[in-house]
Design a protein around this motif. Structure first.
Motif, short mmCIF file in Angstrom:
data_model
loop_
_atom_site.label_atom_id
_atom_site.label_comp_id
_atom_site.label_asym_id
_atom_site.label_seq_id
_atom_site.Cartn_x
_atom_site.Cartn_y
_atom_site.Cartn_z
N PHE A 169 0.84 -1.19 0.00
CA PHE A 169 0.00 0.00 0.00
C PHE A 169 0.88 1.25 0.00
CE2 PHE A 169 -2.55 -3.42 1.41
CZ PHE A 169 -3.87 -3.13 1.11
N VAL A 170 0.60 2.16 -0.93
CA VAL A 170 1.40 3.39 -1.08
C VAL A 170 0.45 4.59 -1.12
CG1 VAL A 170 3.18 2.12 -2.34
CG2 VAL A 170 1.39 3.31 -3.62
N GLY A 171 1.05 5.80 -1.09
CA GLY A 171 0.27 7.01 -1.28
C GLY A 171 -0.08 7.71 0.01
N GLY A 172 -1.27 8.34 0.02
CA GLY A 172 -1.66 9.20 1.13
C GLY A 172 -2.29 8.47 2.30
N GLY A 173 -2.87 9.26 3.21
CA GLY A 173 -3.45 8.72 4.43
C GLY A 173 -4.62 7.79 4.16
N GLY A 174 -4.77 6.81 5.05
CA GLY A 174 -5.81 5.80 4.90
C GLY A 174 -5.26 4.42 4.63
N LYS A 175 -3.94 4.30 4.48
CA LYS A 175 -3.34 3.00 4.18
C LYS A 175 -3.53 2.02 5.33
CE LYS A 175 0.73 4.78 3.39
NZ LYS A 175 0.37 6.22 3.47
N THR A 176 -3.24 2.47 6.56
CA THR A 176 -3.34 1.56 7.71
C THR A 176 -4.77 1.09 7.91
OG1 THR A 176 -1.46 2.64 8.79
CG2 THR A 176 -2.90 1.31 10.17
N THR A 177 -5.71 2.00 7.82
CA THR A 177 -7.13 1.63 7.98
C THR A 177 -7.55 0.63 6.92
OG1 THR A 177 -7.66 3.77 8.96
CG2 THR A 177 -9.48 2.52 8.02
N THR A 178 -7.14 0.87 5.68
CA THR A 178 -7.50 -0.05 4.59
C THR A 178 -6.87 -1.42 4.80
OG1 THR A 178 -7.62 1.84 3.08
CG2 THR A 178 -7.51 -0.35 2.09
N ILE A 179 -5.62 -1.44 5.23
CA ILE A 179 -4.95 -2.72 5.51
C ILE A 179 -5.71 -3.49 6.59
CG2 ILE A 179 -2.89 -3.72 6.59
CD1 ILE A 179 -1.26 -1.56 5.09
N ARG A 180 -6.11 -2.80 7.65
CA ARG A 180 -6.83 -3.48 8.73
C ARG A 180 -8.17 -4.03 8.26
NH1 ARG A 180 -5.67 1.03 13.46
NH2 ARG A 180 -3.58 0.32 14.04
N ARG A 181 -8.85 -3.26 7.42
CA ARG A 181 -10.15 -3.73 6.93
C ARG A 181 -9.99 -4.92 5.99
NH1 ARG A 181 -12.73 2.32 5.87
NH2 ARG A 181 -13.30 2.72 8.05
N LEU A 182 -8.97 -4.87 5.14
CA LEU A 182 -8.72 -6.01 4.26
C LEU A 182 -8.30 -7.23 5.07
CD1 LEU A 182 -8.38 -7.35 1.51
CD2 LEU A 182 -6.13 -6.25 1.32
N ALA A 183 -7.42 -7.01 6.07
CA ALA A 183 -6.98 -8.12 6.92
C ALA A 183 -8.17 -8.77 7.62
CB ALA A 183 -5.97 -7.61 7.95
N LYS A 184 -9.13 -7.97 8.05
CA LYS A 184 -10.30 -8.49 8.76
C LYS A 184 -11.08 -9.47 7.90
CE LYS A 184 -14.22 -6.81 11.52
NZ LYS A 184 -15.37 -7.42 10.80
N THR A 185 -11.18 -9.20 6.59
CA THR A 185 -11.91 -10.12 5.73
C THR A 185 -11.20 -11.47 5.64
OG1 THR A 185 -10.85 -9.39 3.66
CG2 THR A 185 -12.79 -8.19 4.37
N TYR A 186 -9.87 -11.45 5.69
CA TYR A 186 -9.13 -12.71 5.71
C TYR A 186 -9.32 -13.44 7.03
CZ TYR A 186 -6.67 -11.93 1.30
OH TYR A 186 -6.37 -11.76 -0.03
N TRP A 187 -9.23 -12.69 8.14
CA TRP A 187 -9.38 -13.32 9.46
C TRP A 187 -10.75 -13.98 9.59
CZ3 TRP A 187 -7.62 -8.27 12.34
CH2 TRP A 187 -6.25 -8.07 12.11
#
Length: 262
Positions: A32-50
């Motif tokens: 994930f690159v670019g501006g703010g919101g990367k960490t939140t997006t990573i957590r939300r994507l990770a949640k779907t895997y969990w």
């Protein structure tokens, strides 16, 4: 709310894994690159895997906010990584650092390249995914990378470039990390206000979102679409990008679900 751009329209998507077209995919490394919101997006994507009991590791090649969770690993031990994955099915991994966020929260930093390789090998063995925060923006919605940025691992299979729609209508100085670089690239001044055309230019530029991506699949994520006005901005951006030859393979818009009450 997750919307996906398709043939001039925005269509709702059920979850982040579906949005990033990762359903049914073999083991992936997504940076994930670019501006703010990367960490939140990573957590939300990770949640779907969990939720689907698919193993997932979250890490960074720069710095990331510390998480006070039992599956946080701040040492390079493949044995402990395996133990946490066996117990929790997930792990947030990096090395300790003295850096802090603006609100005083501790950060952790990247692992060594050799340990990251071990992580990728273990996740490939498990059929899991590695999610990497590969860029920093000090939580600002817009970013133009310096010469040494972003730090995308060679194992990366897909890249997600993030922009905050809240940058539009505000100045580069207010909303853009490396504002001087953005102004130079776009032939603007840092006191100028960010427009939808500016986001389009950054999203397709080899000095913007496409920097260091190479032939990896590129997703564009426009976040903070929390009003009708911002959704309209997002659609303008999507349609302009759609006319270009060099463009992200997938464009997503995320924000509060404005449609649930309609």
């Amino acid at each position: 709310m997750i919307l996906q751009y398709n043939l001039g329209n925005l269509q709702k998507v059920n979850n982040y894994r579906e949005a990033f077209q990762l359903v049914g995919m073999p083991s992936q490394v997504v940076s994930f690159v670019g501006g703010g919101g990367k960490t939140t997006t990573i957590r939300r994507l990770a949640k779907t895997y969990w939720e689907e009991e698919i193993p997932v590791v979250v890490t960074t090649t720069t710095h990331m906010r510390y998480e006070d969770v039992p599956y946080m690993l701040l040492e390079e031990s493949i044995e402990k990584l395996i133990e946490l994955l066996d117990v929790y099915g997930k792990c947030v991994v990096g090395n300790a650092t003295d850096r802090k966020t603006a609100d005083g929260t501790s950060k952790f930093c990247s692992t060594s390249e050799s340990f990251f390789e071990e992580i990728c090998q273990e996740m490939e063995r498990r059929g899991g995914v590695v999610l990497v925060e590969a860029d920093g923006a000090k939580e600002l919605p817009c970013k133009v990378p310096e010469e040494w940025e972003p730090v995308i691992p060679k194992q990366t299979t897909q890249v997600v470039a993030v922009y905050g729609l809240d940058a539009i209508g505000k100045t580069f100085a207010e909303t853009c990390f490396r504002a001087e670089l953005a102004a130079e690239l776009l032939h603007k001044k840092i006191e100028d206000k960010v427009t939808t055309d500016d986001i389009v230019c950054l999203a397709v530029s080899e000095l913007g979102s496409r920097k260091s991506v190479g032939n990896k699949k590129l997703h564009l994520l426009l976040n903070k679409a929390d009003s009708d006005e911002r959704i309209a901005y997002a659609l303008q951006i999507c349609k302009k990008i759609d006319t270009m030859s060099e463009k992200p393979e997938n464009i997503l818009i995320t924000g509060y679900d404005l449609y649930e009450s309609r």
